[in-house]
Design a protein around this motif. Structure first.
Motif, mmCIF file in Angstrom:
data_model
loop_
_atom_site.group_PDB
_atom_site.id
_atom_site.type_symbol
_atom_site.label_atom_id
_atom_site.label_comp_id
_atom_site.label_asym_id
_atom_site.label_seq_id
_atom_site.Cartn_x
_atom_site.Cartn_y
_atom_site.Cartn_z
ATOM 1 N N GLN A 10 32.206 35.243 23.935
ATOM 2 C CA GLN A 10 32.161 34.146 24.827
ATOM 3 C C GLN A 10 32.193 32.900 24.079
ATOM 4 O O GLN A 10 31.396 32.684 23.128
ATOM 5 N N SER A 12 32.109 29.892 26.040
ATOM 6 C CA SER A 12 31.312 29.056 26.758
ATOM 7 C C SER A 12 30.740 29.782 28.046
ATOM 8 O O SER A 12 30.994 30.818 28.289
ATOM 9 N N GLU A 13 30.170 28.943 28.761
ATOM 10 C CA GLU A 13 29.389 29.650 29.982
ATOM 11 C C GLU A 13 30.372 30.478 30.635
ATOM 12 O O GLU A 13 30.007 31.628 31.226
ATOM 13 N N GLU A 14 31.683 29.873 30.874
ATOM 14 C CA GLU A 14 32.684 30.499 31.698
ATOM 15 C C GLU A 14 34.003 31.122 31.070
ATOM 16 O O GLU A 14 34.830 31.357 31.529
ATOM 17 N N ASN A 15 34.053 30.707 29.632
ATOM 18 C CA ASN A 15 35.390 31.215 28.994
ATOM 19 C C ASN A 15 35.082 32.316 27.859
ATOM 20 O O ASN A 15 33.898 32.512 27.103
ATOM 21 N N SER A 35 34.717 44.092 35.958
ATOM 22 C CA SER A 35 33.379 44.078 35.735
ATOM 23 C C SER A 35 32.434 45.370 35.186
ATOM 24 O O SER A 35 33.124 46.434 35.317
ATOM 25 N N SER A 56 39.197 32.029 31.584
ATOM 26 C CA SER A 56 37.875 31.568 32.178
ATOM 27 C C SER A 56 37.721 32.540 33.434
ATOM 28 O O SER A 56 38.401 33.006 34.216
ATOM 29 N N LEU A 57 36.393 33.146 33.248
ATOM 30 C CA LEU A 57 35.863 34.250 34.337
ATOM 31 C C LEU A 57 34.842 33.847 35.129
ATOM 32 O O LEU A 57 34.357 32.738 34.434
ATOM 33 N N LYS A 58 34.466 34.163 36.100
ATOM 34 C CA LYS A 58 33.424 33.824 37.004
ATOM 35 C C LYS A 58 32.296 34.191 36.131
ATOM 36 O O LYS A 58 32.008 35.003 35.684
ATOM 37 N N GLN A 59 31.380 33.318 36.157
ATOM 38 C CA GLN A 59 30.110 33.603 35.455
ATOM 39 C C GLN A 59 29.135 34.320 36.094
ATOM 40 O O GLN A 59 29.079 34.143 37.336
ATOM 41 N N TYR A 63 31.697 41.710 31.522
ATOM 42 C CA TYR A 63 33.012 42.243 31.904
ATOM 43 C C TYR A 63 33.446 43.213 30.808
ATOM 44 O O TYR A 63 32.874 43.216 29.663
#
Length: 69
Positions: A10, A12-15, A35, A56-59, A63
Motif C-alpha cells: 500500500q 497511500s490510502e487508496e493506492n 476482496s 487505485s482501489l476503493k478504501q 484485497y
C-alpha cells in the motif's frame, strides 16, 4: 511454467503497488484482484507487459491479488 513471487504494498490510502518477478518466456501478464471477503471471486484488473502496476482501489476492504503470465 513454474510460479513466481508477487508482492503488494500500500503506497497511500487508496493506492497499491503490485510487483512480481519475470516469468520465463512470458509475453505479458494479467493481474486479477478480489476482496478478502469469503465467497468473492477474482476479477480482471489489468493486462500489462511491465513487472509492476500501480492501482487505485476503493478504501476499506482488504484485497488479494493474482498475476498470470
Amino acid at each position: 511454467m513454474g510460479g513466481f513471487a508477487v508482492s503488494a504494498q500500500q503506497t497511500s490510502e487508496e493506492n497499491v503497488k503490485i510487483a512480481w518477478e519475470a516469468a520465463a518466456n512470458a509475453q505479458g501478464y494479467e493481474v486479477y484482484y478480489k476482496s478478502a471477503t469469503a465467497g468473492d471471486s477474482y476479477k480482471p484488473l489489468e493486462a500489462t507487459d511491465q513487472l509492476e502496476l500501480n492501482v487505485s482501489l476503493k478504501q476499506g476492504p482488504r484485497y488479494c491479488f493474482m498475476v498470470k503470465a
